[in-house]
Design a protein around this motif. Structure first.
Motif, PDB file in Angstrom:
ATOM      1  N   ARG A 166      -8.495   2.299   7.681  1.00  0.00           N
ATOM      2  CA  ARG A 166      -7.863   3.496   7.120  1.00  0.00           C
ATOM      3  C   ARG A 166      -7.625   4.533   8.213  1.00  0.00           C
ATOM      4  O   ARG A 166      -6.611   5.251   8.196  1.00  0.00           O
ATOM      5  CB  ARG A 166      -8.759   4.089   6.021  1.00  0.00           C
ATOM      6  N   ARG A 197     -12.504   3.547   0.176  1.00  0.00           N
ATOM      7  CA  ARG A 197     -12.620   4.901   0.713  1.00  0.00           C
ATOM      8  C   ARG A 197     -13.353   5.793  -0.265  1.00  0.00           C
ATOM      9  O   ARG A 197     -14.130   6.670   0.114  1.00  0.00           O
ATOM     10  CB  ARG A 197     -11.218   5.458   0.980  1.00  0.00           C
ATOM     11  N   VAL A 257       0.869  -1.178   0.000  1.00  0.00           N
ATOM     12  CA  VAL A 257       0.000   0.000   0.000  1.00  0.00           C
ATOM     13  C   VAL A 257       0.902   1.223   0.000  1.00  0.00           C
ATOM     14  O   VAL A 257       1.346   1.690   1.040  1.00  0.00           O
ATOM     15  CB  VAL A 257      -0.900  -0.010   1.250  1.00  0.00           C
ATOM     16  N   VAL A 260      -2.960  -3.062   8.148  1.00  0.00           N
ATOM     17  CA  VAL A 260      -3.712  -3.782   7.133  1.00  0.00           C
ATOM     18  C   VAL A 260      -3.839  -5.264   7.494  1.00  0.00           C
ATOM     19  O   VAL A 260      -4.921  -5.839   7.447  1.00  0.00           O
ATOM     20  CB  VAL A 260      -3.036  -3.625   5.745  1.00  0.00           C
ATOM     21  N   THR A 294     -10.909  -2.780  14.602  1.00  0.00           N
ATOM     22  CA  THR A 294     -11.215  -2.548  13.188  1.00  0.00           C
ATOM     23  C   THR A 294     -12.506  -3.252  12.817  1.00  0.00           C
ATOM     24  O   THR A 294     -13.580  -2.722  12.947  1.00  0.00           O
ATOM     25  CB  THR A 294     -10.058  -2.999  12.287  1.00  0.00           C
ATOM     26  N   ILE A 300      -4.526   3.588  10.044  1.00  0.00           N
ATOM     27  CA  ILE A 300      -3.337   3.912   9.243  1.00  0.00           C
ATOM     28  C   ILE A 300      -3.042   5.397   9.304  1.00  0.00           C
ATOM     29  O   ILE A 300      -1.895   5.819   9.514  1.00  0.00           O
ATOM     30  CB  ILE A 300      -3.555   3.469   7.777  1.00  0.00           C
ATOM     31  N   ARG A 301      -4.097   6.215   9.163  1.00  0.00           N
ATOM     32  CA  ARG A 301      -3.871   7.670   9.165  1.00  0.00           C
ATOM     33  C   ARG A 301      -3.322   8.125  10.497  1.00  0.00           C
ATOM     34  O   ARG A 301      -2.403   8.939  10.573  1.00  0.00           O
ATOM     35  CB  ARG A 301      -5.185   8.400   8.869  1.00  0.00           C
ATOM     36  N   ASP A 329       1.246   5.003  -0.568  1.00  0.00           N
ATOM     37  CA  ASP A 329       0.449   6.198  -0.617  1.00  0.00           C
ATOM     38  C   ASP A 329       1.277   7.310  -1.228  1.00  0.00           C
ATOM     39  O   ASP A 329       2.499   7.272  -1.201  1.00  0.00           O
ATOM     40  CB  ASP A 329       0.065   6.572   0.812  1.00  0.00           C
ATOM     41  N   LEU A 386      -9.268  -2.196   0.414  1.00  0.00           N
ATOM     42  CA  LEU A 386      -9.569  -1.349   1.571  1.00  0.00           C
ATOM     43  C   LEU A 386      -9.396   0.123   1.217  1.00  0.00           C
ATOM     44  O   LEU A 386     -10.176   0.977   1.627  1.00  0.00           O
ATOM     45  CB  LEU A 386      -8.638  -1.710   2.729  1.00  0.00           C
ATOM     46  N   GLU A 387      -8.333   0.410   0.462  1.00  0.00           N
ATOM     47  CA  GLU A 387      -8.095   1.796   0.086  1.00  0.00           C
ATOM     48  C   GLU A 387      -9.127   2.253  -0.938  1.00  0.00           C
ATOM     49  O   GLU A 387      -9.656   3.362  -0.872  1.00  0.00           O
ATOM     50  CB  GLU A 387      -6.674   1.923  -0.477  1.00  0.00           C
ATOM     51  N   ALA A 421     -13.411  -1.263   6.809  1.00  0.00           N
ATOM     52  CA  ALA A 421     -12.392  -0.659   5.948  1.00  0.00           C
ATOM     53  C   ALA A 421     -12.120   0.773   6.384  1.00  0.00           C
ATOM     54  O   ALA A 421     -10.970   1.224   6.413  1.00  0.00           O
ATOM     55  CB  ALA A 421     -12.858  -0.708   4.494  1.00  0.00           C
ATOM     56  N   ILE A 434       1.710   0.655   8.301  1.00  0.00           N
ATOM     57  CA  ILE A 434       0.689   0.355   7.302  1.00  0.00           C
ATOM     58  C   ILE A 434       0.524  -1.140   7.094  1.00  0.00           C
ATOM     59  O   ILE A 434      -0.593  -1.653   7.186  1.00  0.00           O
ATOM     60  CB  ILE A 434       1.009   1.070   5.970  1.00  0.00           C
TER      61      ILE A 434
END
Lengths: 73, 834
Positions: B769, B510, B431, B486, B820, B772-773, B433, B506-507, B765, B482
């Motif tokens: 995220r 969004r 993943v 995940v 999650t 992760i953020r 970004d 998952l991404e 999902a 990340i």
């Protein structure tokens, strides 16, 4: 303290042996399946039977493959 | 058709002695002390007892396993003995043994492992059997001289675990080799890191107490030596991908890691003879931590993939029964589907899948085409009708002339479409970004600026600052946070019944904007049920008792609705079933007829006006009316249709409330689709029926190509006719009970019944995220502070070495402890196949 010159290499050698055993374990596939052996541990060991109580025999004709009670020889 | 006066006594409901599920009334036999829900369960129960393995049932309870109704395929597995394929399907072990891997259907708990691994005891000639619970693959070592592999296959089949040659063995082996290589690297890195920390600890202590020079030098040289395996072996993947990225002019996340490792190692190596700081332990710990995170990630992904593979089962019919000889009742021989030529005849028994595209030569039956076309009503077929591969034969035995087999069938062509769509998907391994790339560029830029700014202070100072900077700002967050977030999210999702095969999904979720849904099997139950009933209870009870004698779709619908309430034993005589029309007989002395209007009026029944009007309204509503006549008068009318799932309306309302655009794409008749759309509160424009699989795929493509369309498209489906669309959509979701092809094509597989898991998928999902953020944000903060300290020269090697693992640990904990996916942890619901 001069013994440290001997002790440390020996300690590293022992660590090296442990590492070699780890490599052997990975290469012979002992880490491939970590779930099923955990489950297998819970089975009881039974003494192996000399002959199965009923010889399983093959169905001679494909249509025999769904046996009724009288199927077993 | 049963003719004559056989007296059947209905018995009180019972539980199957093998699988524990409710026994349908049709299978109840008075006078038997054990009841079974199907012939398969009965056969396996008797076999287990004949071989003396009753311990199996106790194990199932101890292991909290769940039993399912078994379906032995009854094949003879002669293909396993084929001498030409021996090298392909098995390897030689020693002189007289061979080893093969077989994929087994129906493996679900520890008791299955116990039973399958008992095979060497029960079948002489089998040396060992080892079953892998998560992949359902059994490794069998046997002596070809003593027992044939087909005999092993038949034995496994009779136990309820139909074996298949493991077709993905090569890919499986490749994956396993990669996993082993990674595990070796992690082990070496961790071992060296720990030893390096000991050595470095001694050095730190020595600094405090002024250790004598020869010893200090000794420790320093040893540190260099012990760090070599880490750099040269374990860290190789980082250098390789960073180099590949550079050559392709792409800044890969591994680049700063590789750079930090290289610079810090060279700097430390150069310092060994002198007094300068050493970073060997930090480097080794960094490598060990990053590789460990990768290991966790691979493990989670592999578990999800294996589970999805096992859910798929045998994607297509592989074997058919070809009639050899003259006449329609000639002996049938089992052959692989690819070996069939047009013009040959095959037989399709009740309950089996049609293996070929062709024409019916004999027999009358009804077929369930829902998986292929989305049609919710079973289709009646008789001589001269065309049938398609993949349909389920609900009724009686059929003889079919082969027109096309294997990949040349309609279903085969659809599968090829899916493969083609999948091959266009880019392979994304991590993943990555946009943020990660900017972070990397920023660190490198800062390092360059530092080098220039302090250039006047000399090389030593510059190197010290740059190395400290690279070590502190190492992208642990990107390398650890990340992937860990995940992976943990995927594992939790799997426990909640949501299997995410492709983490990129998952991404993509969004940006979801549109959700396309299939109708039959996704929004509806996918089978005929009694949706409506108007009439007296006596008529219902008697009709159910009568229908217990039939396996027709309507009979199943009656049983599903009323069957469980049978409390009184009824005497049923004189049963006559006319396929496709109805069933009549005497129940408890009453004359009962159930079926189409033409059938019951031919039996002499009259229809009261109010029921007649009701039947007309049922027809208008898209249901099939079924008339129940009692002693010459129609006493009840039932509506048979495909019921909407209980959670469909509420789920769609909540999806709409989240601002998503909803559409229905279905292969069923447009009128039916429009009615369903109305009941779900959908805009009729957004519900399209009568679509072929290719048209569904084109609809997805058209939506994606619309100008000004932003946002991802999610497709939810279950049948072969959805598979191509699933593969093309941004995120494809396959629903419980889906056909093999759709599970292959989908990014996410839902194994809990109903549409509601969609909501859990979206919320899960979103939470992943968010984790992760949050991790990224905190790491950036920490990195910024660390970078400032490093550039200012305020950070010594000890501080850097300590701060880095602390940050990694903090990030790891935050990833694993955040909630999650929190859906209910229920096992998928299983129904007995009536």
């Amino acid at each position: 303290m001069e013994t440290i010159f001997v002790l440390l290499p020996v300690a590293l050698l022992i660590a090296g042996i442990a590492l070699a055993m780890f490599v052997w374990a990975v290469r012979t596939g002992q880490y491939d399946d970590l779930e099923t052996p955990a489950v297998r541990m819970l089975f009881d060991d039974e003494p192996p039977r000399e002959t199965p109580r009923d010889a399983p025999g093959e169905p001679t004709h494909p249509s025999d493959a769904a046996p009724t009670r009288s199927d077993h020889p | 058709m049963s003719v004559g006066s056989e007296r059947h006594l209905s018995v009180a409901p019972a539980a199957c002695a093998h699988c524990g599920l409710a026994v349908p009334p049709a299978e109840l036999h008075a006078g038997d002390d054990r009841q079974f829900c199907c012939a398969g369960c009965r056969q396996v129960y008797e076999l287990i007892h004949a071989w003396g393995y009753e311990h199996y049932y106790r194990l199932v309870q101890e292991q909290q396993g769940a039993l399912e109704p078994v379906r032995p395929s009854g094949r003879d597995f002669a293909d396993l003995d084929d001498a030409r394929r021996q090298d392909e399907i098995s390897d030689a072990v020693g002189d007289d043994r061979r080893r093969t891997r077989l994929y087994l259907e129906g493996v679900h708990c520890a008791a299955c492992v116990w039973l399958v691994e008992k095979l060497p005891e029960a079948l002489p000639g089998v040396c060992s059997v080892r079953l892998n619970l998560s992949s359902s693959v059994a490794e069998v070592v046997w002596q070809p001289g003593r027992v044939a592999l087909s005999a092993v296959g038949r034995a496994l089949d009779r136990l309820g675990y139909t074996p298949h040659v493991h077709t993905h063995a090569r890919a499986h082996d490749a994956r396993r080799a990669e996993d082993r290589a990674l595990l070796l690297k992690v082990g070496v890195a961790a071992a060296c890191a720990m030893n390096l920390m000991f050595l470095q600890g001694a050095l730190y202590a020595g600094e405090a107490s002024r250790m004598a020079t020869p010893y200090v030098a000794f420790f320093r040289w040893l540190s260099l030596g012990v760090s070599l395996p880490v750099l040269l072996f374990s860290a190789r993947p980082f250098f390789q991908t960073a180099w590949a990225g550079l050559r392709a002019r792409v800044v890969h996340v591994d680049l700063p890691i590789a750079l930090a490792l290289a610079v810090a190692f060279v700097y430390s190596a150069v310092n060994v003879p002198g007094q300068g700081p050493l970073y060997f332990d930090s480097l080794a710990a960094l490598v060990a931590a990053l590789l460990g995170a990768r290991q966790v990630q691979r493990h989670a992904q592999r578990a999800a993939l294996e589970r999805a593979d096992s859910l798929r089962g045998a994607a297509f019919v592989e074997f058919a029964r070809r009639l050899e000889g003259e006449g329609l009742n000639a002996a049938a021989r089992e052959v692989p589907v690819e070996a069939l030529e047009p013009g040959e005849r095959v037989e399709v028994r009740s309950g089996e899948l049609v293996p070929v595209d062709g024409v019916v030569l004999a027999g009358r039956s009804s077929l369930d085409n829902a998986v292929l076309t989305g049609e919710s009503r079973p289709v009646e077929v008789h001589e001269g009708d065309a049938v398609s591969a993949g349909a389920t034969n609900l009724g009686a035995r059929l003889v079919v002339r082969v027109d096309a087999a294997g990949t040349r069938t309609r279903a085969g062509a659809l599968y090829a479409l899916v493969q083609e769509a999948l091959s266009h998907r880019p392979q994304v391994l991590q993943v990555t970004d946009a943020l990660a790339r900017r972070f990397v560029a920023a660190v490198l830029g800062l390092a360059a600026v530092t080098a220039v700014a302090w250039a006047s202070d000399g090389v030593q100072v510059v190197l010290q600052r740059v190395v400290a900077l690279l070590v502190i700002t190492c992208p642990c967050a990107l390398g650890l946070a990340i992937p860990l977030a995940v992976s943990v999210g995927l594992m939790r999702g799997a426990r909640a019944g949501i299997f995410v095969k492709n983490p990129d999904a998952l991404e993509r979720l969004r940006r979801v904007h549109t959700v396309l849904l299939d109708k039959t099997g996704t929004l509806t139950e996918g089978r005929a049920t009694l949706v409506d009933w108007r009439g007296d209870d006596l008529a219902a009870a008697l009709a159910t008792a009568l229908e217990a004698q039939s396996s027709h779709a309507v009979a199943q619908a009656f049983r599903a609705t009323f069957g469980r309430r049978v409390e009184v034993a009824r005497a049923v005589d004189d049963v006559r079933e006319v396929p496709g029309q109805g069933i009549a007989g005497r129940v408890d002395g009453h004359a009962v007829a159930v079926g189409h209007l033409a059938f019951v009026t031919a039996e002499g029944a009259r229809v009261p006006d109010d029921l007649s009007a009701h039947a007309a309204s049922l027809l208008a509503d898209g249901q099939s009316p079924v008339y129940v006549a009692l002693d010459g008068r129609v006493a009840g009318v039932g509506g048979v249709g495909d019921a909407l799932r209980a959670d469909a309306r509420s789920t769609l309302d909540r999806l709409r409330a989240q601002g998503l655009e909803l559409r229905v794409l279905s292969g069923d008749h447009p009128a039916v689709v429009a009615r369903v759309a109305g009941r779900l509160g959908l805009d009729p424009e957004h519900a399209r029926g009568g679509l072929s699989p290719e048209q569904k795929r084109d609809a997805v493509a058209a939506l994606a190509a619309e100008p000004g369309r932003q946002g991802a498209i999610v497709m939810v489906g279950d049948g072969v006719n959805d598979a191509a669309a699933l593969a093309l959509a941004d995120v494809g979701v396959a629903v419980l009970g889906g056909a093999g092809a759709s599970i292959v094509a989908a990014d996410v597989v839902l194994t809990r019944p109903g549409v509601a898991p969609l909501l859990d998928l979206l919320s899960g999902a979103a939470r992943v995220r968010a984790v992760i953020r949050r991790n990224l944000g905190l790491s950036l903060l920490y990195n910024l502070a660390g970078a400032v300290l490093a550039v200012a020269g305020l950070v010594g090697p000890l501080l850097a070495a300590v701060l880095m693992p602390v940050s990694s640990l903090a990030v790891t904990l935050m990833s694993t402890l955040s909630p999650t996916f929190t859906g209910a942890r229920r096992a998928p619901v299983r129904e007995p196949r009536t």
